[in-house]
Design a protein around this motif. Sequence first.
Motif, mmCIF file in Angstrom:
data_model
loop_
_atom_site.group_PDB
_atom_site.id
_atom_site.type_symbol
_atom_site.label_atom_id
_atom_site.label_comp_id
_atom_site.label_asym_id
_atom_site.label_seq_id
_atom_site.Cartn_x
_atom_site.Cartn_y
_atom_site.Cartn_z
ATOM 1 N N LEU A 143 6.702 35.510 -50.353
ATOM 2 C CA LEU A 143 8.167 35.536 -50.238
ATOM 3 C C LEU A 143 8.583 35.926 -48.829
ATOM 4 O O LEU A 143 9.497 35.326 -48.244
ATOM 5 C CB LEU A 143 8.766 36.532 -51.231
ATOM 6 C CG LEU A 143 8.922 36.088 -52.671
ATOM 7 C CD1 LEU A 143 9.708 37.126 -53.427
ATOM 8 C CD2 LEU A 143 9.624 34.756 -52.739
ATOM 9 N N SER A 147 10.625 33.672 -46.129
ATOM 10 C CA SER A 147 11.905 34.060 -45.535
ATOM 11 C C SER A 147 11.818 34.058 -44.014
ATOM 12 O O SER A 147 12.832 33.885 -43.331
ATOM 13 C CB SER A 147 12.355 35.426 -46.053
ATOM 14 O OG SER A 147 11.432 36.406 -45.704
ATOM 15 N N ILE A 148 10.627 34.219 -43.466
ATOM 16 C CA ILE A 148 10.468 34.135 -42.006
ATOM 17 C C ILE A 148 10.565 32.682 -41.544
ATOM 18 O O ILE A 148 11.048 32.386 -40.453
ATOM 19 C CB ILE A 148 9.101 34.733 -41.600
ATOM 20 C CG1 ILE A 148 9.082 36.215 -41.849
ATOM 21 C CG2 ILE A 148 8.795 34.482 -40.135
ATOM 22 C CD1 ILE A 148 10.214 36.949 -41.243
ATOM 23 N N VAL A 150 12.531 30.520 -42.234
ATOM 24 C CA VAL A 150 13.903 30.088 -41.931
ATOM 25 C C VAL A 150 14.149 30.088 -40.431
ATOM 26 O O VAL A 150 14.819 29.209 -39.897
ATOM 27 C CB VAL A 150 14.923 31.044 -42.605
ATOM 28 C CG1 VAL A 150 16.324 30.521 -42.441
ATOM 29 C CG2 VAL A 150 14.597 31.222 -44.054
ATOM 30 N N TYR A 151 13.576 31.094 -39.745
ATOM 31 C CA TYR A 151 13.836 31.244 -38.310
ATOM 32 C C TYR A 151 13.458 29.999 -37.531
ATOM 33 O O TYR A 151 14.178 29.595 -36.620
ATOM 34 C CB TYR A 151 13.067 32.436 -37.752
ATOM 35 C CG TYR A 151 13.732 33.732 -38.072
ATOM 36 C CD1 TYR A 151 14.845 34.139 -37.374
ATOM 37 C CD2 TYR A 151 13.252 34.543 -39.075
ATOM 38 C CE1 TYR A 151 15.466 35.318 -37.681
ATOM 39 C CE2 TYR A 151 13.857 35.722 -39.389
ATOM 40 C CZ TYR A 151 14.973 36.114 -38.686
ATOM 41 O OH TYR A 151 15.589 37.274 -39.004
ATOM 42 N N VAL A 170 22.415 25.229 -39.504
ATOM 43 C CA VAL A 170 23.323 26.080 -40.279
ATOM 44 C C VAL A 170 23.176 25.769 -41.767
ATOM 45 O O VAL A 170 23.101 26.667 -42.611
ATOM 46 C CB VAL A 170 24.781 25.891 -39.807
ATOM 47 C CG1 VAL A 170 25.738 26.525 -40.781
ATOM 48 C CG2 VAL A 170 24.970 26.516 -38.449
ATOM 49 N N SER A 173 19.837 27.366 -42.985
ATOM 50 C CA SER A 173 19.788 28.802 -43.227
ATOM 51 C C SER A 173 20.554 29.144 -44.491
ATOM 52 O O SER A 173 20.089 29.965 -45.288
ATOM 53 C CB SER A 173 20.312 29.570 -42.025
ATOM 54 O OG SER A 173 21.413 28.908 -41.477
ATOM 55 N N ALA A 174 21.713 28.513 -44.707
ATOM 56 C CA ALA A 174 22.480 28.800 -45.923
ATOM 57 C C ALA A 174 21.672 28.417 -47.160
ATOM 58 O O ALA A 174 21.572 29.170 -48.130
ATOM 59 C CB ALA A 174 23.788 28.038 -45.900
ATOM 60 N N VAL A 177 18.414 30.743 -47.645
ATOM 61 C CA VAL A 177 18.722 32.106 -48.066
ATOM 62 C C VAL A 177 19.210 32.112 -49.510
ATOM 63 O O VAL A 177 18.844 32.972 -50.305
ATOM 64 C CB VAL A 177 19.754 32.748 -47.115
ATOM 65 C CG1 VAL A 177 20.298 34.020 -47.700
ATOM 66 C CG2 VAL A 177 19.115 33.036 -45.785
ATOM 67 N N GLU A 180 16.287 31.390 -51.976
ATOM 68 C CA GLU A 180 15.268 32.421 -52.028
ATOM 69 C C GLU A 180 15.522 33.391 -53.175
ATOM 70 O O GLU A 180 14.575 33.885 -53.796
ATOM 71 C CB GLU A 180 15.293 33.195 -50.720
ATOM 72 C CG GLU A 180 13.938 33.582 -50.236
ATOM 73 C CD GLU A 180 13.950 33.642 -48.745
ATOM 74 O OE1 GLU A 180 14.476 34.628 -48.242
ATOM 75 O OE2 GLU A 180 13.474 32.698 -48.111
#
Lengths: 405, 182
Positions: A143, A147-148, A150-151, A170, A173-174, A177, A180
């Motif tokens: 997990l 989540s990393i 995304v960067y 954009v 990222s939306a 997140v 997740e």
Amino acid sequence: MIALDELLVDNLLWAPLLIVLLKVVVVFIVGLLATMLMVWFERKAIAGMQNRIGPNKTGPFGILQTLADGIKLFFKEDLIPNRSDRFVFALAPFLSFVPAFLAFAIIPLGGDFRNGNGGEVTWFGHVTKVQLADPPIGVLFALAISSIAVYGIMLAGWSSGSKYPLIGSVRASAQMVSYEAALGLSLASVLLLAGTLSTSGIVASQTTITQWNVVSTGFIPFIIFLIAATAELNRPPFDLVEAEQELVGGFNTEYSSIRFALFYLAEFMNTVTMSALIVTLFFGGPQPIAFGNFVFDIPLLPNALEGTFWLLAKVLVFLYIYIWFRATLPRLRYDQLMDLGWKVLIPGSLGWFMLLASQRLARQNDWNIFIVTGSSVVVMVACYLLLQAAFSKSAREREIQGSMF
Amino acid sequence: MEFFVFGCAALMILVGAVGVITRSHPVHAALSLVLTLFGVAVLFVAQDAHFLAAVQVIVYAGAIVVLFLFVIMLLGVDRVENLRTEPLTAQRPLAVIVSLGLIGILVAAFTTGSGALHERGEGIIVPDLSTGTDANTTQLAESIFSDYVVAFEVTSVLLVVAVVGTVLLSRRIKSVEVETSK
């Protein structure tokens, strides 16, 4: 003390160190090879579904096409846009490539999990597991890595200094997140039943088909996990990040040459890793197919190697399902995507998790299972109706205001 | 080995922290913050607090800074700020006073409570073969959901209140205007 592999805990010897290094190299090469073959497999399978031939010139069945493409990409011109943020622009492909490989480290790739064996094998007199790392936090590591990831996409789009990539990032990222949350909540049902976070522990708890988490958690968490994982991977039908009809190419429009290849590689690597993670969490990973006492045993093959075979077979099924999704499902609209994530998947997985938890509590305390089930169903229906009321009220208000958001 | 890990992590944290306040570009500052958060996660792992490390990465690096970046990109403030212009003239001297005060409070706390630093509490259970791999997580869960359950739930209520309040404040309901204009 800091070692994640039990081999490295006590006094450091050459043999354990070499075993760990060997595992690192093997996992890296397997990852690269799997990605290469996955790209070929996807192109070939989609071609088949669309009545085309697909790559067929390089090597037998065109299997070396990916290699040829990779070599070609190496020799292409490496463009850096004038208005880009140079440092971040150069950094972004690695931010998306490295996590893709890191997540592969916690997947049990084989070993004998039958009869309470913890999947341990003995290599050169040292007991070890057929997985690169078995950290105590296990799936939480996956997990964290996702989540990393995304960067990479987000910064790639932003640092390009151009409009369409920015919109793509954009969106990415939306989307990542919000999905997740659903991913983590559906995972919680599995952890509740397995009682451990470690991936090898989760595999060890799924001996027969009825104990596979896909069955024992009641199928819903698996469906939610599959959908959320597809969204997390930005694969069709959730590939709004690189919707080529709207965004030219999405977050990677300005990238060329090897930097583009790294994004491409990371995307397919993530697909392989996610399929392996689904198999590990819901389908028993390297466990053989077994009903009760009957086990599908492949003769002549040692049990540890057989684990690798079963894992490969199960992962292939999921890779095919992902390709199938891509070939058949139309892309969602952006508001549909957000509605599905926030209004269906998150409440659904949360409700199912509470249901499983109450069932478990009832069984532990010898409560009447029918009363508990009945009352939890009543509570869930009430929550559903409340949620629907809230949705319809917000829809009405939105209509009055005349805006989507 | 442990000292080496601590040194690297401390360097990461400090470089990141200095970067957050000195980089003139908001996105670079946010990325420096990620570096700091990762350093803290490494320190947690070095102290065998694996669960905290994972949560640190998932929540802070994976969600909160991503939201920072999201807002920076969405509002279009992602350009280099001129650090010499001053929107609020009093803010720099005030910042110096506040930070000096903070340093004073911290030093005072450390000197008066220095005895407590040497005493050892219960500590984190180190997950190994004898305790099982989930000892750490189990210990954390037991203390959150038994001793500190009220504080935990109150915190979550606080967060919900904050979210609802933000939505209410940021959302202007125009329905009244529309009805009057009809």
